[in-house]
Design a protein around this motif. Structure first.
Motif, PDB file in Angstrom:
ATOM      1  N   UNK A 455       0.832  -1.199   0.000  1.00 36.11           N
ATOM      2  CA  UNK A 455       0.000   0.000   0.000  1.00 36.11           C
ATOM      3  C   UNK A 455       0.873   1.258   0.000  1.00 36.11           C
ATOM      4  N   UNK A 456       1.965   1.238   0.743  1.00 36.55           N
ATOM      5  CA  UNK A 456       2.887   2.381   0.729  1.00 36.55           C
ATOM      6  C   UNK A 456       3.418   2.615  -0.682  1.00 36.55           C
ATOM      7  N   UNK A 457       3.703   1.537  -1.387  1.00 35.23           N
ATOM      8  CA  UNK A 457       4.176   1.671  -2.774  1.00 35.23           C
ATOM      9  C   UNK A 457       3.091   2.299  -3.650  1.00 35.23           C
ATOM     10  N   UNK A 458       1.842   1.823  -3.492  1.00 32.07           N
ATOM     11  CA  UNK A 458       0.750   2.368  -4.309  1.00 32.07           C
ATOM     12  C   UNK A 458       0.558   3.860  -4.050  1.00 32.07           C
ATOM     13  N   UNK A 463       1.094   9.373  -5.868  1.00 31.60           N
ATOM     14  CA  UNK A 463       1.607  10.729  -5.640  1.00 31.60           C
ATOM     15  C   UNK A 463       2.510  11.180  -6.783  1.00 31.60           C
ATOM     16  N   UNK A 464       3.342  10.262  -7.259  1.00 31.55           N
ATOM     17  CA  UNK A 464       4.233  10.600  -8.366  1.00 31.55           C
ATOM     18  C   UNK A 464       3.443  10.950  -9.622  1.00 31.55           C
ATOM     19  N   UNK A 465       2.308  10.302  -9.795  1.00 30.05           N
ATOM     20  CA  UNK A 465       1.484  10.561 -10.976  1.00 30.05           C
ATOM     21  C   UNK A 465       0.883  11.968 -10.945  1.00 30.05           C
ATOM     22  N   UNK A 466       0.804  12.558  -9.748  1.00 24.04           N
ATOM     23  CA  UNK A 466       0.226  13.904  -9.617  1.00 24.04           C
ATOM     24  C   UNK A 466       1.245  15.001  -9.917  1.00 24.04           C
TER      25      UNK A 466
END
Length: 467
Positions: A455-458, A463-466
């Motif tokens: 879940x931390x990875x997701x 966040x990176x996608x934002x």
């Protein structure tokens, strides 16, 4: 067809009644999904290799399994594959034949940690990628012909001048080749689809991830996918937002009580008289206009309805667009209203959804109370897998345990160790450790699963996608 559940039927251990022959025929899809036989074999070969990497298969078992799968594929290619009445679909047919060829002691391990959900989604994408490649080749061949014909204009500089029909009337003068050369953008649209298709679902499990930590990055590389599904629920439901809204509507009911929506997003407007006024005016009333005990999830229901409205606009305008001659026609004026309405509703819907989620109260205690031990039946099967028992056998053993608990009117953890030992000799005293909800979640450590680490990875990926 056998009318009793069999081990060939994936769900046989849980059910004891007869299968209605009409239901069997209604459920059977092999007659059309056999087109995916090659994709299913490819996915299974890659998955067998992944199982070896986590110790479920030995190298010798992997070799025999791959040889068996390749033999099954040869039977399909040569027309020698013989379907049986209990084959529900291409996936069960291939696995059934594999076990016949190499024995169920090895063949029965292939489905370990894999669901038909992620298997079907993977096969569909593999098959579609191959088909898109063929379609792209055909489109390129068409474009090459167009280029060749357009190039003939240089040898006939004036013979291809023509008056294109703009709104069914001769308008300007141009070259016939101009219209022919517009196919470039169809090729671009097709190519833009490929990265969206080339996302690996395998390893997502039934919905909550893979419990054996299979290397999904290895699987993606092995099968030629450009990326992998970073969320297991998205893995086979790649447009989950409608489902999410429906889930929240259900979870907000008194029967579930998992979430409570803020009153700011569940108000309805009714017409009512106030004692101090003789005039009819609008008053905000929380809930039903007739049933005072109700608080309706108005915002979520409206969001669900808006999606139908937007899709309706798309379908309607596609009918308008279909069959129009080249360039502009007055019919295209009809694009404005649906376009403006769709944009306005999408923009408003996202803002409402943001408010709903931001203010929604989540009741973890009610969710926990809804958990029952039968949701750990798959973990019970996986327990035996870790003891070396083929998954196909453990699935049926776990199904019998569920049936036994139901017959006694108790939960799975209420059965004694002796009860489990009677179901299978590989059960030991440590079977009681299976009945731990948190441990079940943490075991699902493959990428996309629900463990804390994944879940931390997701969250990081999102966040990176934002950015």
């Amino acid at each position: 067809m056998s009318d009793q559940p069999t081990k060939q039927k994936l769900w046989g251990g849980r059910f004891t009644g007869k299968t209605d022959p009409l239901m069997h025929e209604f459920n059977q899809s092999l007659k059309y999904d056999q087109r995916m036989h090659a994709a299913d074999i490819r996915g299974s070969i890659a998955y067998a290799k992944a199982l070896t990497r986590v110790g479920i298969l030995t190298k010798d078992e992997e070799s025999k399994m791959i040889q068996g799968l390749e033999a099954v594929e040869r039977e399909w290619v040569t027309g020698q594959f013989e379907a049986e009445l209990d084959d529900e679909d291409i996936h069960t047919a291939n696995e059934r034949r594999l076990s016949q060829l190499i024995g169920s002691e090895i063949g029965g391990k292939l489905h370990t940690g894999r669901s038909r959900n992620d298997q079907v989604a993977t096969d569909m994408r593999l098959w579609l990628l191959d088909e898109v490649e063929d379609i792209q080749a055909s489109l390129k061949a068409l474009i090459r012909v167009i280029i060749e014909r357009a190039g003939q204009r240089t040898r006939h500089p004036t013979s291809w001048l023509y008056p294109p029909a703009a709104r069914s009337t001769n308008s300007l003068v141009t070259l016939f080749a101009l219209a022919c050369l517009s196919f470039r953008y169809d090729l671009e649209r097709l190519q833009q689809l490929i990265p969206r298709i080339s996302v690996l679902p395998l390893g997502s499990g039934a919905l909550a991830g893979n419990p054996f930590a299979v290397d999904r990055e290895f699987l993606a590389k092995e099968l030629g996918f450009q990326s992998l599904a970073e969320n297991s629920m998205w893995g086979f439901d790649d447009d989950p937002h409608e489902s999410y809204l429906e889930d929240l509507i259900i979870y907000s009911t008194a029967e579930f009580g998992f979430v409570t929506l803020s009153d700011a997003y569940r108000l309805v407007v009714c017409r009512s008289f106030e004692r101090s006024s003789k005039f009819l005016h609008e008053v905000k009333v929380p809930g039903s206009s007739i049933m005072p005990q109700k608080k309706n999830p108005d915002s979520l229901e409206l969001l669900r309805g808006k999606s139908g409205r937007v899709f309706g606009h798309m379908a309607g305008f596609m009918m308008t667009l279909k069959g129009l001659p080249s360039t502009y026609n007055k019919d295209l004026q009809e694009d404005k209203e649906p376009l403006f309405d769709a944009v306005d509703n999408i923009a408003a819907s996202l803002k409402i959804a943001e408010g709903v989620i931001a203010t929604m109260e989540v009741h973890g205690d009610r969710m926990r109370q809804a958990l029952t031990m039968d949701v750990l039946a798959t973990d019970l099967a996986d327990y035996l897998v870790r003891k070396g028992v083929p998954f196909r056998e453990t699935h049926h053993v776990s199904g019998r345990a569920v049936a036994l608990a139901e017959a006694r009117g108790c939960q799975l953890n209420d059965l004694g160790v002796d009860d489990y030992k009677k179901l299978h000799p590989k059960f030991e005293d440590d079977v009681i450790q299976v009945f731990d909800f948190e441990a079940s979640v943490e075991r699902r450590m493959a990428i996309g699963g629900p463990s804390r680490k994944t879940l931390d990875r997701q969250i990081s990926v999102l966040r990176a996608a934002l950015q």
